[in-house]
Design a protein around this motif. Structure first.
Motif, PDB file in Angstrom:
ATOM      1  N   PHE A 237       4.007  -8.602   5.055  1.00 48.11           N
ATOM      2  CA  PHE A 237       3.525  -7.221   4.955  1.00 48.11           C
ATOM      3  C   PHE A 237       2.112  -7.096   5.528  1.00 48.11           C
ATOM      4  N   PHE A 238       1.244  -8.055   5.203  1.00 48.64           N
ATOM      5  CA  PHE A 238      -0.127  -8.027   5.723  1.00 48.64           C
ATOM      6  C   PHE A 238      -0.138  -8.101   7.248  1.00 48.64           C
ATOM      7  N   VAL A 239       0.723  -8.965   7.806  1.00 51.61           N
ATOM      8  CA  VAL A 239       0.737  -9.163   9.256  1.00 51.61           C
ATOM      9  C   VAL A 239       1.293  -7.941   9.977  1.00 51.61           C
ATOM     10  N   SER A 240       2.450  -7.443   9.523  1.00 47.79           N
ATOM     11  CA  SER A 240       3.144  -6.406  10.279  1.00 47.79           C
ATOM     12  C   SER A 240       2.680  -4.988   9.957  1.00 47.79           C
ATOM     13  N   SER A 241       2.225  -4.755   8.716  1.00 48.61           N
ATOM     14  CA  SER A 241       1.883  -3.387   8.329  1.00 48.61           C
ATOM     15  C   SER A 241       0.388  -3.156   8.134  1.00 48.61           C
ATOM     16  N   ARG A 242      -0.369  -4.215   7.898  1.00 44.94           N
ATOM     17  CA  ARG A 242      -1.819  -4.073   7.740  1.00 44.94           C
ATOM     18  C   ARG A 242      -2.577  -4.795   8.856  1.00 44.94           C
ATOM     19  N   HIS A 243      -1.821  -5.388   9.799  1.00 36.62           N
ATOM     20  CA  HIS A 243      -2.368  -5.951  11.043  1.00 36.62           C
ATOM     21  C   HIS A 243      -3.435  -7.020  10.789  1.00 36.62           C
ATOM     22  N   ILE A 244      -3.119  -7.912   9.837  1.00 38.77           N
ATOM     23  CA  ILE A 244      -3.968  -9.067   9.551  1.00 38.77           C
ATOM     24  C   ILE A 244      -3.371 -10.267  10.280  1.00 38.77           C
ATOM     25  N   SER A 245      -4.201 -11.141  10.822  1.00 34.92           N
ATOM     26  CA  SER A 245      -3.701 -12.291  11.583  1.00 34.92           C
ATOM     27  C   SER A 245      -2.869 -13.207  10.693  1.00 34.92           C
ATOM     28  N   ILE A 246      -1.972 -13.974  11.332  1.00 33.20           N
ATOM     29  CA  ILE A 246      -1.031 -14.803  10.580  1.00 33.20           C
ATOM     30  C   ILE A 246      -1.735 -15.825   9.701  1.00 33.20           C
ATOM     31  N   PHE A 285       0.940  -2.708 -16.953  1.00 36.17           N
ATOM     32  CA  PHE A 285       0.211  -1.547 -16.441  1.00 36.17           C
ATOM     33  C   PHE A 285      -0.869  -1.966 -15.433  1.00 36.17           C
ATOM     34  N   SER A 286      -1.392  -3.194 -15.561  1.00 32.73           N
ATOM     35  CA  SER A 286      -2.310  -3.708 -14.539  1.00 32.73           C
ATOM     36  C   SER A 286      -1.573  -3.933 -13.224  1.00 32.73           C
ATOM     37  N   ALA A 287      -0.348  -4.466 -13.323  1.00 36.59           N
ATOM     38  CA  ALA A 287       0.473  -4.649 -12.115  1.00 36.59           C
ATOM     39  C   ALA A 287       0.783  -3.308 -11.464  1.00 36.59           C
ATOM     40  N   LEU A 288       0.990  -2.278 -12.273  1.00 39.08           N
ATOM     41  CA  LEU A 288       1.234  -0.933 -11.736  1.00 39.08           C
ATOM     42  C   LEU A 288       0.019  -0.436 -10.955  1.00 39.08           C
ATOM     43  N   LEU A 289      -1.177  -0.670 -11.482  1.00 34.60           N
ATOM     44  CA  LEU A 289      -2.401  -0.281 -10.785  1.00 34.60           C
ATOM     45  C   LEU A 289      -2.515  -1.006  -9.446  1.00 34.60           C
ATOM     46  N   GLY A 290      -2.249  -2.316  -9.450  1.00 35.63           N
ATOM     47  CA  GLY A 290      -2.312  -3.084  -8.207  1.00 35.63           C
ATOM     48  C   GLY A 290      -1.316  -2.596  -7.178  1.00 35.63           C
ATOM     49  N   THR A 291      -0.129  -2.208  -7.638  1.00 36.32           N
ATOM     50  CA  THR A 291       0.891  -1.696  -6.724  1.00 36.32           C
ATOM     51  C   THR A 291       0.443  -0.394  -6.077  1.00 36.32           C
ATOM     52  N   ILE A 292      -0.181   0.466  -6.856  1.00 35.13           N
ATOM     53  CA  ILE A 292      -0.695   1.732  -6.316  1.00 35.13           C
ATOM     54  C   ILE A 292      -1.729   1.470  -5.225  1.00 35.13           C
ATOM     55  N   LEU A 293      -2.553   0.443  -5.407  1.00 33.05           N
ATOM     56  CA  LEU A 293      -3.566   0.101  -4.399  1.00 33.05           C
ATOM     57  C   LEU A 293      -2.921  -0.328  -3.078  1.00 33.05           C
ATOM     58  N   LEU A 294      -1.720  -0.909  -3.136  1.00 38.37           N
ATOM     59  CA  LEU A 294      -1.042  -1.329  -1.907  1.00 38.37           C
ATOM     60  C   LEU A 294      -0.689  -0.147  -1.003  1.00 38.37           C
ATOM     61  N   PHE A 295      -0.512   1.031  -1.595  1.00 37.12           N
ATOM     62  CA  PHE A 295      -0.140   2.210  -0.807  1.00 37.12           C
ATOM     63  C   PHE A 295      -1.290   2.707   0.065  1.00 37.12           C
ATOM     64  N   ILE A 296      -2.535   2.364  -0.322  1.00 35.71           N
ATOM     65  CA  ILE A 296      -3.700   2.831   0.433  1.00 35.71           C
ATOM     66  C   ILE A 296      -3.775   2.050   1.747  1.00 35.71           C
ATOM     67  N   PRO A 297      -3.827   2.715   2.897  1.00 34.82           N
ATOM     68  CA  PRO A 297      -3.679   2.041   4.200  1.00 34.82           C
ATOM     69  C   PRO A 297      -4.947   1.357   4.715  1.00 34.82           C
ATOM     70  N   ALA A 302      -5.344  -3.420   0.196  1.00 34.86           N
ATOM     71  CA  ALA A 302      -4.082  -4.160   0.106  1.00 34.86           C
ATOM     72  C   ALA A 302      -4.317  -5.547  -0.479  1.00 34.86           C
ATOM     73  N   LEU A 303      -5.348  -6.227   0.011  1.00 35.83           N
ATOM     74  CA  LEU A 303      -5.663  -7.563  -0.492  1.00 35.83           C
ATOM     75  C   LEU A 303      -6.056  -7.512  -1.962  1.00 35.83           C
ATOM     76  N   PHE A 304      -6.894  -6.532  -2.325  1.00 31.30           N
ATOM     77  CA  PHE A 304      -7.326  -6.404  -3.710  1.00 31.30           C
ATOM     78  C   PHE A 304      -6.146  -6.007  -4.596  1.00 31.30           C
ATOM     79  N   GLY A 305      -5.268  -5.148  -4.083  1.00 34.59           N
ATOM     80  CA  GLY A 305      -4.094  -4.744  -4.843  1.00 34.59           C
ATOM     81  C   GLY A 305      -3.196  -5.916  -5.166  1.00 34.59           C
ATOM     82  N   LEU A 306      -3.013  -6.826  -4.198  1.00 28.65           N
ATOM     83  CA  LEU A 306      -2.189  -8.008  -4.434  1.00 28.65           C
ATOM     84  C   LEU A 306      -2.795  -8.876  -5.529  1.00 28.65           C
ATOM     85  N   LEU A 307      -4.133  -9.006  -5.509  1.00 29.07           N
ATOM     86  CA  LEU A 307      -4.822  -9.773  -6.549  1.00 29.07           C
ATOM     87  C   LEU A 307      -4.584  -9.148  -7.927  1.00 29.07           C
ATOM     88  N   VAL A 308      -4.691  -7.824  -8.003  1.00 27.16           N
ATOM     89  CA  VAL A 308      -4.510  -7.128  -9.278  1.00 27.16           C
ATOM     90  C   VAL A 308      -3.067  -7.259  -9.774  1.00 27.16           C
TER      91      VAL A 308
END
Length: 393
Positions: A237-246, A285-297, A302-308
């Motif tokens: 997801f990071f590589v293809s949708s957030r354009h982070i290197s492999i 509910f913490s996982a729910l918060l992190g998931t919401i952060l993934l939607f922000i482009p 995205a990285l912080f959301g995955l951590l949460v």
């Protein structure tokens, strides 16, 4: 003797975690080398899960024939051989075949130790035990990222982890005398008996009729979907949708496992101040918060959301496991534990590959939505579980 044996169990759980995050962090590079579609990661992970289920179900039979220490060492050795096989071959077919012993090596350890810890240790020990799994799962993406960055070779990553597994196998073998000493004392004989107890149904009531069992099994399925899909597909997801290197994506994919590890260490320290139910819902509910952060482009969110999400997942699985005797009764806990682990494997086997199919047909950008759906399911079903109904029985 418990203080001597427990660190050995912790080491075994490190070995259990080391291979779990490798496929996800390596797959963006692996599928190109193997010349297969990105969705083929699901074939590998499903095969690993099948092996895990088989060895979990066989754990009771094996423990009648062999010592728990022997099963542990043999299982880790089997995983090491599979990992070293990954490091040698460039054929998808051979790697797919090696995925079966890859999974077989993990199942027996997981199936035999969880119920023992749930019954005989406080909640904090369950959290810390699974934190050691997180240590292993957190280290391997960094090792894979190092291999990809410096050698541009994912097979080097598998080779390093395979060698580490061999070292852990040696540690377990060296500790065999300690396992034998445990068997000569009354309290440690209880441990051995629990490890040798097969997963049989001890209740006269059909499992499906026990109050709260269906929501509990659905919660395990949903949790497995969140954890395993995050671990397997975050890097892609990071590589293809957030354009982070492999290579950077492989390293940062470990944020999820770092979150789980740190969260479980913290959970162990605060477990005396919260009930299992409270820890479970705080985590969800913490996982729910992190998931919401993934939607922000943005890459950083995205990285912080995955951590949460990892921090949120941290207390959920250990607390669900630890709550089993008080939720369903000690006389039922062994059989219920088997059903819960089977449900978890069911989620692990089918739901992460399902996202692979979805992403191949649509886009990996649906990753946040997929995680969000299962977090919501997990929250809803967990509120139907009658926690602590057997706390005084």
């Amino acid at each position: 003797m418990f203080s001597i044996l427990l660190p050995i169990i912790y080491i075994a759980f490190i070995s259990l975690g080391l291979p779990d995050s490798l496929i996800g962090s390596a797959w963006p590079a692996m599928h190109e080398t193997l010349n297969v579609p990105v969705s083929y990661a699901g074939i590998i992970t499903m095969t690993i899960s099948v092996g895990t289920v088989i060895s979990s179900l066989a754990a009771g039979f094996l423990s009648k024939k062999f010592r728990a220490s022997t099963i542990t060492a043999a299982s880790i050795l089997l995983t090491a051989i599979a990992l070293l096989g990954f490091s040698i071959f460039n054929s998808f077919t051979i790697i797919w075949l090696l995925a079966l012993p890859y999974g077989l090596g993990a199942g027996a350890i997981d199936a035999t130790l969880n119920n023992y810890v749930a019954i005989h240790y406080a909640s904090k020990h369950m959290s810390w035990l699974h934190a050691f799994w997180g240590i292993g799962a957190s280290l391997s993406p960094y090792i894979m990222g190092f291999a990809l960055t410096n050698q541009h070779n994912w097979q080097l990553g598998y080779k390093i982890i395979g060698i580490i597994q061999l070292i852990i196998t040696l540690i377990i073998v060296i500790s065999f005398p300690q396992w034998r000493k445990v068997e000569h004392t009354q309290s440690e004989t209880t441990l051995t008996d629990n490890l040798k107890e097969p997963m049989t149904i001890t209740t006269k009531k059909p499992i499906r009729t026990i109050k709260g069992i269906i929501p509990a099994l659905l919660t395990f399925i949903a949790y497995a979907a969140v954890e395993q899909t995050s671990g397997l597909w975050a890097s892609t997801f990071f590589v293809s949708s957030r354009h982070i290197s492999i290579d950077i994506a492989a390293m940062f994919a470990s944020l999820f496992y770092i979150g789980i590890t740190v969260g479980r260490l913290i959970s162990g320290f605060v477990a005396d101040y919260f009930t299992d139910r409270q820890l479970i819902h705080i985590g969800m509910f913490s996982a729910l918060l992190g998931t919401i952060l993934l939607f922000i482009p943005y890459q950083i969110t995205a990285l912080f959301g995955l951590l949460v999400i990892g921090l949120g997942c941290a207390p959920v699985f250990p607390s669900l496991i630890h709550a089993t005797p008080t939720t369903f009764g000690k006389k039922n806990s062994q059989s219920i534990m088997g059903f819960q682990m089977a449900s978890s494997y069911l989620g692990t086997t089918f739901l992460p590959p399902l996202f692979g199919i979805i992403s191949s047909q649509l886009s990996t950008s649906y990753f946040p939505l997929y995680i969000f759906i299962f977090v919501i399911i997990m929250i809803i079903t967990s509120y139907k579980i009658p926690f602590s109904q057997f706390s005084n029985k």
